[in-house]
Design an enzyme around this catalytic site. Structure first.
Site, PDB file in Angstrom:
ATOM      1  N   GLU A 133      -5.741  -1.884  -9.035  1.00  0.00           N
ATOM      2  CA  GLU A 133      -7.490  -1.936  -8.536  1.00  0.00           C
ATOM      3  C   GLU A 133      -7.541  -0.444  -8.175  1.00  0.00           C
ATOM      4  OE1 GLU A 133     -10.741  -1.517  -5.575  1.00  0.00           O
ATOM      5  OE2 GLU A 133      -8.637  -0.923  -5.625  1.00  0.00           O
ATOM      6  N   GLU A 134      -6.465   0.256  -7.533  1.00  0.00           N
ATOM      7  CA  GLU A 134      -6.576   1.487  -7.110  1.00  0.00           C
ATOM      8  C   GLU A 134      -6.833   2.635  -8.159  1.00  0.00           C
ATOM      9  OE1 GLU A 134      -7.173   2.140  -4.243  1.00  0.00           O
ATOM     10  OE2 GLU A 134      -6.378   0.943  -2.680  1.00  0.00           O
ATOM     11  N   ASP A 187      -5.392  -2.020   3.040  1.00  0.00           N
ATOM     12  CA  ASP A 187      -5.952  -1.956   1.840  1.00  0.00           C
ATOM     13  C   ASP A 187      -4.839  -2.056   0.827  1.00  0.00           C
ATOM     14  OD1 ASP A 187      -7.591  -0.955  -0.253  1.00  0.00           O
ATOM     15  OD2 ASP A 187      -7.596   1.030   0.087  1.00  0.00           O
ATOM     16  N   HIS A 242      -7.007  -7.403  -4.552  1.00  0.00           N
ATOM     17  CA  HIS A 242      -6.090  -6.662  -5.361  1.00  0.00           C
ATOM     18  C   HIS A 242      -4.755  -6.518  -4.498  1.00  0.00           C
ATOM     19  CE1 HIS A 242      -6.326  -2.731  -3.435  1.00  0.00           C
ATOM     20  NE2 HIS A 242      -7.540  -2.914  -3.163  1.00  0.00           N
ATOM     21  N   ASP A 294     -11.465  -7.348   0.016  1.00  0.00           N
ATOM     22  CA  ASP A 294     -10.915  -6.017  -0.317  1.00  0.00           C
ATOM     23  C   ASP A 294     -11.115  -5.425   1.099  1.00  0.00           C
ATOM     24  OD1 ASP A 294      -9.890  -3.837  -0.915  1.00  0.00           O
ATOM     25  OD2 ASP A 294     -11.184  -3.605  -2.405  1.00  0.00           O
ATOM     26  N   HIS A 353      -6.064   4.846   2.809  1.00  0.00           N
ATOM     27  CA  HIS A 353      -5.627   5.645   1.812  1.00  0.00           C
ATOM     28  C   HIS A 353      -4.638   6.766   2.310  1.00  0.00           C
ATOM     29  CE1 HIS A 353      -8.173   4.493  -1.861  1.00  0.00           C
ATOM     30  NE2 HIS A 353      -7.874   3.487  -1.140  1.00  0.00           N
TER      31      HIS A 353
END
Length: 495
Positions: free
Chosen positions: A303-304, A271, A259, A332, A430
């Site tokens: 994707e998130e 990420d 992604h 990923d 994140h």
């Protein structure tokens, strides 16, 4: 003379009809791809140049991220498309789609004490809900888990077993005023409900420590909670980038993906800039070779926010077209700073979650890559928490690699992989600190070489690989989570 003219006519016809899937210039003179040769084309400087480019797209805009539909992600998509198109080796397209973006913030106070909470994306808003706190049993995945007096109260639920969206919906069915999901591993928890649902109630995530403390206090007496959730929603146009080799058998397609988007909090370089650049580096290296089976690369959007881009793509293919995809590989987070080399548990031997037939063989191939070099590895749960989910739901064999997200590394893992015990695989997971400086160069280089190893194997031959299962529907319960609360293999924190 007649035979020469006939040969010329055949050649001209072949060229004129070969627009779609036409072999690239010089194809007959390229060497057949091998594992060693393709790996040797992988250079760390190319990988790092790629992740630095993604960082620049984030830095160039006030949001400082690459969230789908935002300027940083639009720049990412355009750059990937142009870079791959420029090779002349691939047929490349952008697959346009529209998805609902959501941004939410939460404030939580229990008995006068402020707690650090994160609102779940797609959560309904809440303006100063003040209510008593009750505790759900057994992860809150069934109606019987909720106390009889849940109505009008805020319910505390432990993460696990089912998705955050299902927990929120069950709380709604029990007529709760709101839901707080606390982590089942050390650390904070942020996630997504996966989309809008009338059953959902305002929902926030909380750390394991704070959640357990609240549960203990409830057991001792009455706890009053004040909850605020601010939620924003917006339909956004976005794109997958799909690139397929012009050469090779297009009825035997080897597919891989990563992604290309980030979360709101930061640039998302591990990420999942790491996976995006990992497969891009392999895509460019592959142009030096010819192959027997076509290879299809995908850079997924959104994707998130619930695996939206990959799900959109798989749903766009009928059974006949999807059956041409003989396997799917997912990458990923492959550059985690406190990494562990982890392979999706396709055979289910470690986590009792087995992929479609062929998934075990993919796992074994990656194991061989590490074993041949004497490099430790371990399985990671095949949960459906990343972009392979839509594929295994349609019975496509899948596998891939993952170097870890928010879960804390154990002393036993330090003995295998080095690093620091008691610290997350990626402490910036994140968060705004997920920058180029967050990348472990050794991990991303090794795992990109592993991608090359697998692609060379399957692009050359599928000999010994199980016959592709019939395309159909398969029951999968994704344990979505990749936000602080999941892991990107693990991604999108859904659960």
């Amino acid at each position: 003379m007649k035979s020469q003219l006939l040969s010329l006519a055949v050649a001209v016809t072949t060229i004129s009809q070969g627009v779609v899937g036409q072999e690239p210039f010089g194809w007959p003179f390229k060497p057949m791809v091998t594992q060693d040769d393709l790996q040797n084309k992988i250079k760390l400087k190319d990988i790092m140049a790629g992740v630095e480019k993604l960082q620049s797209f984030s830095d160039a805009h006030p949001e400082k991220n690459r969230v789908f539909g935002g300027n940083g992600h639009k720049d990412t998509v355009e750059w990937i498309y142009n870079e791959i198109k420029a090779t002349g080796y691939y047929d490349v397209k952008k697959q346009e789609q529209v998805h609902l973006w959501s941004h939410a913030e939460a404030a939580l106070n229990a008995n006068g004490k402020d707690l650090k909470a994160s609102a779940m994306s797609y959560s309904p808003p809440a303006s100063k809900i003040m209510a008593e706190l009750v505790v759900a049993k057994n992860n809150g995945c069934n109606a019987t888990d909720y106390p009889a007096n849940t109505q009008g109260k805020i319910v505390l639920v432990e993460r696990g077993v089912c998705s955050f969206g299902e927990k929120s919906a069950q709380a709604g069915d029990a007529k709760a005023a709101g839901a707080i999901v606390y982590n089942n591993v050390p650390g904070s928890l942020a996630g997504t409900l996966g989309g809008l649902d009338k059953r959902h109630v305002p929902t926030a995530g909380l750390s394991q420590e704070d959640g357990k403390n609240l549960a203990t206090l409830v057991a001792s007496g009455k706890i009053d909670v004040t909850m605020n959730v601010i939620s924003l929603f917006e339909n956004r146009t976005t794109w997958n980038v799909i690139a397929e080799t012009k050469g090779g058998d297009h009825n035997n397609v080897i597919m891989l993906g990563a992604h290309s988007d980030s979360v709101d909090a930061g640039p998302g370089i591990n990420d999942n800039g790491s996976g995006s650049i990992g497969i891009m580096t392999v895509a460019k290296a592959l142009t030096n070779f010819k192959l027997n089976n076509a290879v299809r690369f995908a850079w997924w959007t959104a994707e998130e926010f619930g695996l939206l881009g990959s799900t959109f793509y798989v749903n766009s293919l009928d059974d006949r077209e999807l059956h041409k995809v003989k396997l799917y590989l997912n990458f990923d987070m492959i550059g985690s700073p406190n990494f562990a080399n982890q392979i999706y548990d396709g055979d289910g031997s470690a986590y009792n979650m087995t992929g479609p037939a062929g998934s075990a063989e993919i796992e074994y191939l990656f194991e061989k890559f590490f074993d041949d070099q004497g490099i430790p590895h371990q399985p990671t749960a095949f949960t459906g928490r990343s972009d392979y989910s839509a594929f295994i739901k349609r019975n496509v064999p899948a596998g891939g690699l993952f170097t870890g997200a928010e879960v804390v590394k154990t002393p036993e893992q330090v003995k295998l992989f080095g690093g620091e015990a008691g610290v997350a695989y990626d402490k910036n997971y994140h968060r705004k600190g997920d920058t180029v400086a967050n990348i472990n160069k050794g991990a991303i280089f090794l795992n990109t070489r592993a991608i090359a190893y697998a692609i060379a194997e399957y692009a050359r031959s599928l000999k010994g690989f199980p016959t592709r299962p019939k395309t159909g529907k398969r029951d999968v319960n994704p344990q979505y989570s990749k936000m602080p609360g999941g892991g990107c293999g693990h991604h999108t924190v859904f659960m």
